[in-house]
Write a protein that holds these residues in place. Sequence first.
Motif, mmCIF file in Angstrom:
data_model
loop_
_atom_site.group_PDB
_atom_site.id
_atom_site.type_symbol
_atom_site.label_atom_id
_atom_site.label_comp_id
_atom_site.label_asym_id
_atom_site.label_seq_id
_atom_site.Cartn_x
_atom_site.Cartn_y
_atom_site.Cartn_z
ATOM 1 N N THR A 134 0.820 -1.207 0.000
ATOM 2 C CA THR A 134 0.000 0.000 0.000
ATOM 3 C C THR A 134 0.855 1.259 0.000
ATOM 4 O O THR A 134 1.974 1.264 0.538
ATOM 5 C CB THR A 134 -0.933 0.031 1.236
ATOM 6 O OG1 THR A 134 -1.827 1.158 1.143
ATOM 7 C CG2 THR A 134 -0.140 0.131 2.543
ATOM 8 N N LEU A 135 0.317 2.320 -0.614
ATOM 9 C CA LEU A 135 0.885 3.644 -0.374
ATOM 10 C C LEU A 135 0.594 4.004 1.074
ATOM 11 O O LEU A 135 -0.416 3.577 1.635
ATOM 12 C CB LEU A 135 0.258 4.688 -1.303
ATOM 13 C CG LEU A 135 0.528 4.586 -2.806
ATOM 14 C CD1 LEU A 135 -0.120 5.765 -3.526
ATOM 15 C CD2 LEU A 135 2.007 4.519 -3.105
ATOM 16 N N THR A 136 1.441 4.793 1.663
ATOM 17 C CA THR A 136 1.257 5.170 3.064
ATOM 18 C C THR A 136 0.690 6.586 3.180
ATOM 19 O O THR A 136 0.601 7.310 2.180
ATOM 20 C CB THR A 136 2.609 5.091 3.805
ATOM 21 O OG1 THR A 136 3.540 5.930 3.102
ATOM 22 C CG2 THR A 136 3.101 3.656 3.852
ATOM 23 N N GLY A 137 0.351 6.973 4.409
ATOM 24 C CA GLY A 137 -0.398 8.211 4.593
ATOM 25 C C GLY A 137 0.304 9.467 4.124
ATOM 26 O O GLY A 137 -0.319 10.325 3.495
ATOM 27 N N LYS A 138 1.587 9.568 4.389
ATOM 28 C CA LYS A 138 2.269 10.825 4.053
ATOM 29 C C LYS A 138 2.402 11.040 2.556
ATOM 30 O O LYS A 138 2.243 12.158 2.057
ATOM 31 C CB LYS A 138 3.646 10.873 4.744
ATOM 32 C CG LYS A 138 3.527 11.105 6.257
ATOM 33 C CD LYS A 138 4.864 11.404 6.851
ATOM 34 C CE LYS A 138 4.759 11.672 8.340
ATOM 35 N NZ LYS A 138 4.011 12.892 8.669
ATOM 36 N N VAL A 139 2.642 9.976 1.816
ATOM 37 C CA VAL A 139 2.764 10.167 0.366
ATOM 38 C C VAL A 139 1.389 10.477 -0.234
ATOM 39 O O VAL A 139 1.260 11.285 -1.148
ATOM 40 C CB VAL A 139 3.427 8.959 -0.331
ATOM 41 C CG1 VAL A 139 2.564 7.705 -0.259
ATOM 42 C CG2 VAL A 139 3.747 9.298 -1.787
ATOM 43 N N ILE A 140 0.337 9.896 0.329
ATOM 44 C CA ILE A 140 -1.021 10.223 -0.130
ATOM 45 C C ILE A 140 -1.291 11.704 0.109
ATOM 46 O O ILE A 140 -1.764 12.423 -0.781
ATOM 47 C CB ILE A 140 -2.072 9.345 0.573
ATOM 48 C CG1 ILE A 140 -1.929 7.874 0.135
ATOM 49 C CG2 ILE A 140 -3.490 9.850 0.276
ATOM 50 C CD1 ILE A 140 -2.802 6.893 0.923
ATOM 51 N N ASN A 141 -0.889 12.178 1.280
ATOM 52 C CA ASN A 141 -1.163 13.582 1.612
ATOM 53 C C ASN A 141 -0.233 14.567 0.928
ATOM 54 O O ASN A 141 -0.406 15.786 1.055
ATOM 55 C CB ASN A 141 -1.142 13.781 3.133
ATOM 56 C CG ASN A 141 -2.421 13.256 3.787
ATOM 57 O OD1 ASN A 141 -3.487 13.269 3.152
ATOM 58 N ND2 ASN A 141 -2.318 12.778 4.996
ATOM 59 N N GLN A 142 0.752 14.036 0.180
ATOM 60 C CA GLN A 142 1.615 14.916 -0.617
ATOM 61 C C GLN A 142 1.072 15.125 -2.036
ATOM 62 O O GLN A 142 1.614 15.922 -2.796
ATOM 63 C CB GLN A 142 3.029 14.322 -0.718
ATOM 64 C CG GLN A 142 3.862 14.559 0.520
ATOM 65 C CD GLN A 142 4.194 16.031 0.761
ATOM 66 O OE1 GLN A 142 4.209 16.841 -0.164
ATOM 67 N NE2 GLN A 142 4.417 16.393 2.015
ATOM 68 N N ALA A 143 0.036 14.398 -2.391
ATOM 69 C CA ALA A 143 -0.470 14.470 -3.768
ATOM 70 C C ALA A 143 -1.080 15.833 -4.071
ATOM 71 O O ALA A 143 -1.560 16.540 -3.169
ATOM 72 C CB ALA A 143 -1.513 13.377 -3.995
ATOM 73 N N LYS A 144 -1.050 16.186 -5.353
ATOM 74 C CA LYS A 144 -1.657 17.455 -5.768
ATOM 75 C C LYS A 144 -3.181 17.383 -5.671
ATOM 76 O O LYS A 144 -3.854 18.371 -5.358
ATOM 77 C CB LYS A 144 -1.256 17.789 -7.212
ATOM 78 C CG LYS A 144 0.233 18.082 -7.376
ATOM 79 C CD LYS A 144 0.599 18.296 -8.841
ATOM 80 C CE LYS A 144 2.099 18.537 -8.993
ATOM 81 N NZ LYS A 144 2.499 18.568 -10.449
ATOM 82 N N GLU A 145 -3.717 16.203 -5.972
ATOM 83 C CA GLU A 145 -5.157 15.981 -5.878
ATOM 84 C C GLU A 145 -5.400 14.611 -5.250
ATOM 85 O O GLU A 145 -4.760 13.633 -5.655
ATOM 86 C CB GLU A 145 -5.805 15.975 -7.277
ATOM 87 C CG GLU A 145 -5.654 17.246 -8.065
ATOM 88 C CD GLU A 145 -6.594 18.360 -7.605
ATOM 89 O OE1 GLU A 145 -6.293 19.512 -7.918
ATOM 90 O OE2 GLU A 145 -7.614 18.058 -6.922
ATOM 91 N N VAL A 146 -6.296 14.581 -4.287
ATOM 92 C CA VAL A 146 -6.751 13.303 -3.725
ATOM 93 C C VAL A 146 -8.270 13.282 -3.848
ATOM 94 O O VAL A 146 -8.941 14.264 -3.501
ATOM 95 C CB VAL A 146 -6.352 13.129 -2.257
ATOM 96 C CG1 VAL A 146 -6.861 11.779 -1.715
ATOM 97 C CG2 VAL A 146 -4.834 13.212 -2.097
ATOM 98 N N ALA A 147 -8.787 12.227 -4.432
ATOM 99 C CA ALA A 147 -10.236 12.152 -4.648
ATOM 100 C C ALA A 147 -10.758 10.796 -4.187
ATOM 101 O O ALA A 147 -10.301 9.752 -4.651
ATOM 102 C CB ALA A 147 -10.554 12.365 -6.129
#
Length: 237
Positions: free
Chosen positions: A177-190
């Motif tokens: 899985t991707l982890t929380g910090k890299v998810i929260n670094q994204a330009k867009e999360v949907a």
Amino acid sequence: MNPVVHIYPSKTEAASAFAQTLSEQIAAKEGHFHLALSGGSTPKLLFTLLAENYRNEIPWGKVHLWWGDERCVPPEHEESNYRMTKEFLLFSINIPQGNIHRVRGEDRPDREAIRYEEEIKAHLESKDGWPVFDMIMLGMGGDGHTASIFPDNLSLLDSPQTCAVAIHPDSGQKRVTLTGKVINQAKEVAFLVTGASKKEKVQAILGKEEGSKAYPAAHIQPVEGNLSWYLDEAAAP
Ligand code: 6PG
């Protein structure tokens, strides 16, 4: 920044709206568009709509497909997110094979998590030491998990790794899985979340209710990027 919540009468309308947004964001980006896909069943409708209505509208040659999580099974396994994506989307679009970055679910999970992280970092630009996705699409389980970050392992939200091995709390199945910090670094999360079974957790998370931080999806808050929820009325607060 507060999330933008889009609510539609049906899951088809929610998925259609998401597909159109995705098409517009890909068109607006110069160069490669790095998109991480979610798995499970919800994306099947989105992928079907993309395959039917955006085969020629989206310049798939600039899109790089990644997975937010993958089950540690072979690619032909019925539970493989890659297999599902291939059946519902990849078979129908003209995307270079080199743009498809699957997690090798058939390999040893701990080694694959390292390899996948290295592949991500080799292709994506970084900010503050984290690879930056143009968009990460997420689903949410009935227990409030997202990607394969489950309520019994919230530490993955703060992992120093981009990718990690997770274990499904019920089945014991290993995931990458991707982890929380890299998810929260994204330009867009949907988030694309539909169905009455998700309503309670969606309401708790969007309402910032007491106890909602027990749910991993409640911790998805991009540092600088935008957060959107695409919901049908059945899943909406
Ligand atoms: C997975 C997913 C997972 C999924 C949720 C919702 O591999 O299962 O990435 O996070 O998005 O479990 O799944 P459904 O869409 O099937 O409800």
